[in-house]
Design a protein around this motif. Structure first.
Motif, short mmCIF file in Angstrom:
data_model
loop_
_atom_site.label_atom_id
_atom_site.label_comp_id
_atom_site.label_asym_id
_atom_site.label_seq_id
_atom_site.Cartn_x
_atom_site.Cartn_y
_atom_site.Cartn_z
N ALA A 41 49.29 48.21 40.80
CA ALA A 41 48.80 47.02 40.13
C ALA A 41 47.38 47.23 39.61
CB ALA A 41 48.81 45.82 41.07
N GLU A 42 47.05 46.52 38.52
CA GLU A 42 45.69 46.54 38.01
C GLU A 42 44.79 45.87 39.06
OE1 GLU A 42 45.51 44.67 34.18
OE2 GLU A 42 43.39 45.14 33.92
N ALA A 47 48.40 40.59 42.12
CA ALA A 47 49.81 41.00 42.21
C ALA A 47 50.47 40.31 43.41
CB ALA A 47 49.91 42.53 42.34
N ARG A 48 49.77 40.33 44.54
CA ARG A 48 50.34 39.71 45.75
C ARG A 48 50.51 38.20 45.58
NH1 ARG A 48 51.09 42.65 50.32
NH2 ARG A 48 50.25 44.76 50.32
N LYS A 49 49.59 37.59 44.83
CA LYS A 49 49.69 36.16 44.56
C LYS A 49 50.99 35.88 43.77
CE LYS A 49 46.95 32.55 42.48
NZ LYS A 49 45.88 32.30 41.51
N SER A 92 50.26 44.31 35.52
CA SER A 92 48.88 44.12 35.04
C SER A 92 48.43 42.72 35.44
CB SER A 92 48.81 44.31 33.53
OG SER A 92 49.27 43.15 32.88
N GLU A 93 47.25 42.32 34.99
CA GLU A 93 46.69 41.02 35.32
C GLU A 93 47.46 39.87 34.67
OE1 GLU A 93 45.03 41.18 38.08
OE2 GLU A 93 43.37 39.98 37.29
N ALA A 94 48.04 40.13 33.50
CA ALA A 94 48.73 39.08 32.76
C ALA A 94 49.72 39.70 31.79
CB ALA A 94 47.74 38.20 32.00
N PRO A 102 44.97 48.99 31.09
CA PRO A 102 45.00 50.45 31.36
C PRO A 102 46.34 50.98 31.88
CG PRO A 102 43.62 49.28 32.97
CD PRO A 102 44.12 48.25 32.03
N GLY A 103 47.36 50.14 32.01
CA GLY A 103 48.64 50.56 32.59
C GLY A 103 49.33 51.71 31.87
#
Lengths: 237, 237
Positions: A41-42, A47-49, A92-94, A102-103
């Motif tokens: 994950a970024e 990600a856990r949320k 990623s974040e969104a 950066p993925g």
């Protein structure tokens, strides 16, 4: 000894607004995500949320986090579970990972290692904004973030406007949300009154909107509230 | 007399493979689609096929079809239900409407008429292919279809390869499925061995794949079966 067959790297989409996952993530994609135990994950915390929001049991999950300053470091090791035969997920974040984040470094390494890559459907603010703009969906460019420095920003805006006129491409760009208002001000100052400007904010969210007008019309309009809202800008001349 | 308030124009995504809608359309989007009675479609027959697949009652639906030869004609009239206060939906043949299809003409007219436009999340083969490519997701261009004529095609491929080297953009393009094999052959002939070429086919489908290799490696590999499969090509040099 037999070589274990590779796991796959799934590109896991996450919501781009604070609405529930069912608004923007297909049911089968939520199900596929919930079957995976190894993630990259970024940002591990967000990600856990997300995993929690779709009812996943946290304790069984392994979440490796990309290095914030040097995202290319350690990727080979992070992909080891896939080489050992485990399916993995990249987040990623969104939105869809490896687009405007950066993925892609992880995906590129997966291809080099022969790990099959599977993109799963989810929200892309760029494509949603483009579709909702009415601008050229048959020819477009995404330019990421524009320069922060004022003179360079003005130059880049003028360049993209001219390029759009020559190539008929819709030119897409984004800004860190707290700088949206400033960017819009510069655009209205620099761009030609006949250039079309589309603004999409908070897409898939409760206050989502997409508005397209000529720059001259924007100058005479009340400004939309973009403060701290994820926003996509598209121009076409 | 009061002016009736406008309905909204929803951009309705449809699947891009023959898998069931739950694979690529979020549950809330399916629900929102099923609430609409007035539609504009690139092809009314395939739109109705989709409505049936999500259990919509056909007899109550109004589906206007864009003119195949002159898609810009009659759009103002087709949008009349929205001006009368009815919500409407726009659909293309595959994926998100108004991207890589003539639907943007409808969206542009909606903006001119002051009809609010709402893009709903669904599959975009371009973005899924880009994410799965590992190529530059922070800077890319979509070029639509390349020229059919062989010499022009070769010139355009060489141009995009050079442009990608200069701008660091991933260059995305598509082809009519029955011409995929021919296009791939031309690419392997024209492009530099070090240029990266990503091929994604049948995305979200049962035989989906995304493979990225250097052109030199592609030349030494077995060719993937692209015949009649919707395919997205991306190059980066």
């Amino acid at each position: 000894m037999e070589t274990p067959s590779c796991g796959q790297l799934f590109l896991i989409p996450v919501p781009i607004s604070d609405k529930e996952p069912s608004v923007s993530i297909p049911q089968d994609v939520i199900r596929q995500t919930a079957d995976i135990r190894y993630f990259i994950a970024e940002n591990a915390k967000s990600a856990r949320k997300y995993f929690k929001s779709i009812g996943m049991e946290q304790s069984a999950l392994n979440v490796a986090e990309l290095d914030k300053h040097e995202p290319s470091s350690g990727i080979r090791e992070m992909l080891q579970p896939a080489l050992n035969g485990q399916d993995m997920g990249l987040l990623s974040e969104a939105g869809i990972p490896a687009v405007a984040d950066p993925g892609s470094l992880v995906v590129a390494e997966a291809h080099r290692l022969g790990i099959p890559v599977v993109a799963l459907t989810g929200p892309s603010s760029l494509i949603l904004a483009l579709a909702a703009s009415g601008l050229n969906g048959q020819r477009f460019s995404f330019n990421g973030y524009l320069p922060k420095e004022k003179d360079q920003l003005k130059k880049q805006l003028a360049f993209l406007e001219k390029l759009s006129g020559q190539t008929k491409q819709a030119q897409i760009f984004i800004e860190t949300p707290y700088r949206n208002v400033q960017l819009l001000r510069e655009m209205l100052e620099v761009l030609h009154p006949e250039t079309k400007l589309s603004i999409s904010a908070d897409l898939t969210g409760s206050n989502a909107f997409s508005i397209t007008k000529k720059v001259g019309e924007w100058r005479r309009s009340q400004m939309p509230d973009l403060k701290d809202k994820p926003t996509v800008f598209i121009i076409q001349s």
